[in-house]
Write an enzyme that holds these catalytic residues in place. Structure first.
Site, PDB file in Angstrom:
ATOM      1  N   CYS A 193      -3.733  80.277  22.442  1.00 57.15           N
ATOM      2  CA  CYS A 193      -4.581  79.827  21.334  1.00 57.15           C
ATOM      3  C   CYS A 193      -5.368  80.951  20.674  1.00 57.15           C
ATOM      4  CB  CYS A 193      -5.533  78.740  21.821  1.00 57.15           C
ATOM      5  SG  CYS A 193      -4.684  77.329  22.576  1.00 57.15           S
ATOM      6  N   HIS A 204     -11.056  77.834  16.715  1.00 56.48           N
ATOM      7  CA  HIS A 204      -9.851  77.226  17.255  1.00 56.48           C
ATOM      8  C   HIS A 204     -10.114  75.745  17.485  1.00 56.48           C
ATOM      9  CE1 HIS A 204      -6.615  76.086  19.794  1.00 56.48           C
ATOM     10  NE2 HIS A 204      -7.299  76.149  20.912  1.00 56.48           N
ATOM     11  N   ASN A 206      -4.763  70.032  18.858  1.00 59.33           N
ATOM     12  CA  ASN A 206      -4.786  71.457  19.162  1.00 59.33           C
ATOM     13  C   ASN A 206      -3.415  72.051  18.864  1.00 59.33           C
ATOM     14  OD1 ASN A 206      -4.702  73.972  20.395  1.00 59.33           O
ATOM     15  ND2 ASN A 206      -5.773  73.350  22.240  1.00 59.33           N
TER      16      ASN A 206
END
Length: 334
Positions: free
Chosen positions: A110, A248, A278
């Site tokens: 990520c 994020h 996500n």
């Protein structure tokens, strides 16, 4: 500086209600803990590569350059559509680039966009490149355990792309990246086993597992202070110098905690986790592109970005958003 961006997500929507057919859960249970109501998943490799091409073309078009002027292609992906050829080489092929420009992938989950941005900036500062194409793509739906309620509720598939070009010195992104491998067991994805006939191995799938509580505690303890101290204060910025916060998209509660730490109202905070979940390395770029397209971000502006995830790796910085980095029609499917 970032001169062009693009993004794409697949058509297939998986809602929280859809997940109730896999295990005991509810829309309310997932949403109150994560801020997520739905996510997107790739229907096929063909769709993923077609959207990858479109997002990359979009970024190059917005940058106002020809693909043959690219000096480097970097792909950030930890859950790729395929392992070989590399995603970066696939981009070179999909864009029809005739030059034999270097192309390589990085795997920092990520944090991929921020790490890739740091690499691109370093190439440009050193004089080794003038135009770098950075793409982010994670095929999360292929690697999560869809029987595991702790992880499968979180992830979605998505693609981002950005062109980073040489410009004025004060347009170079201020990036800070870090890692702590001692807590790498918080998020793991071992390679599949049992393929070789000459060793005694129990066959296993290659799936992502996560110690959710440990990850949440780590991020909640580290990231807010990291943003205020390492990204802002150490580089001479105050919270009020920043126009937008783009984190994020991991958990809405984490985004809210950082927002409160910086004292920002909702208009300065970019979040799309409710609809996309996500999307790993792509989440910052997708959120950025969508917000500019929808008028939530007005350019020129300064934004603080921060990615964090498996490794554990994290990184952030302050970027200048110039007018025109997103001009063309997006391909986000409503």
């Amino acid at each position: 500086m970032i001169t062009g961006i693009g993004y794409a997500v697949p058509n297939k929507v998986v809602t929280n209600d859809d997940l109730t057919h896999l295990y005991e859960t509810s829309d309310e249970w997932i949403y109150t803990r994560t801020g997520i109501r739905e996510r997107r998943v790739f229907a096929s490799d063909d769709e993923a590569f077609d959207l990858l091409r479109q997002a990359a073309e979009q970024a190059v078009k917005n940058a106002g350059i020809d693909v043959e002027t690219l000096d480097l292609i970097v792909a950030a992906t930890s859950m790729p559509v395929q392992f070989m050829p590399s995603t970066s080489c696939m981009v070179q092929h999909l864009l029809g680039i005739k030059k034999n420009v270097p192309a390589f992938d990085i795997s920092v989950a990520c944090s991929g966009f921020v790490y890739g941005l740091d690499i691109a900036s370093a190439y440009i500062k050193s004089g080794m490149a003038q135009n770098v194409l950075l793409v982010t793509i994670d095929n999360c739906s292929r690697y999560v355990d869809w029987a595991d309620r702790r992880t499968s509720i979180l992830f979605g598939d998505g693609i981002g792309a950005a062109v980073i070009s040489a410009g004025a010195e004060n347009d170079v992104p201020v990036i800070n990246i870090k890692a702590d491998g001692h807590v790498g067991d918080y998020i793991t994805m071992p390679a599949a086993k049992g393929n070789c006939p000459f060793v005694d191995q129990t066959p296993t799938q290659q799936i992502c597992t996560m110690k959710g509580q440990d990850v949440y505690k780590f991020v909640a303890n580290v990231i807010p202070a990291y943003i205020t101290d390492d990204i802002l204060a150490q580089n001479g910025f105050a919270a009020e110098d920043i126009d937008y916060l783009i984190l994020h998209q991991a958990n809405q509660r984490i985004i809210k905690a950082v927002q409160e730490r910086l004292g920002y109202d909702d208009s300065k905070v970019i979040s799309n986790i409710e609809r996309l979940g996500n999307t790993s390395a792509s989440s910052i770029l997708i959120a950025l592109g969508e917000a500019i397209k929808d008028g939530k971000i007005k350019t020129p502006a300064k934004a603080v970005i921060c990615g964090f995830g498996a490794g554990m790796c994290w990184g952030g910085g302050v970027i200048n958003l110039r007018p025109g980095i997103f001009k063309t029609e997006n391909i986000f499917q409503k």
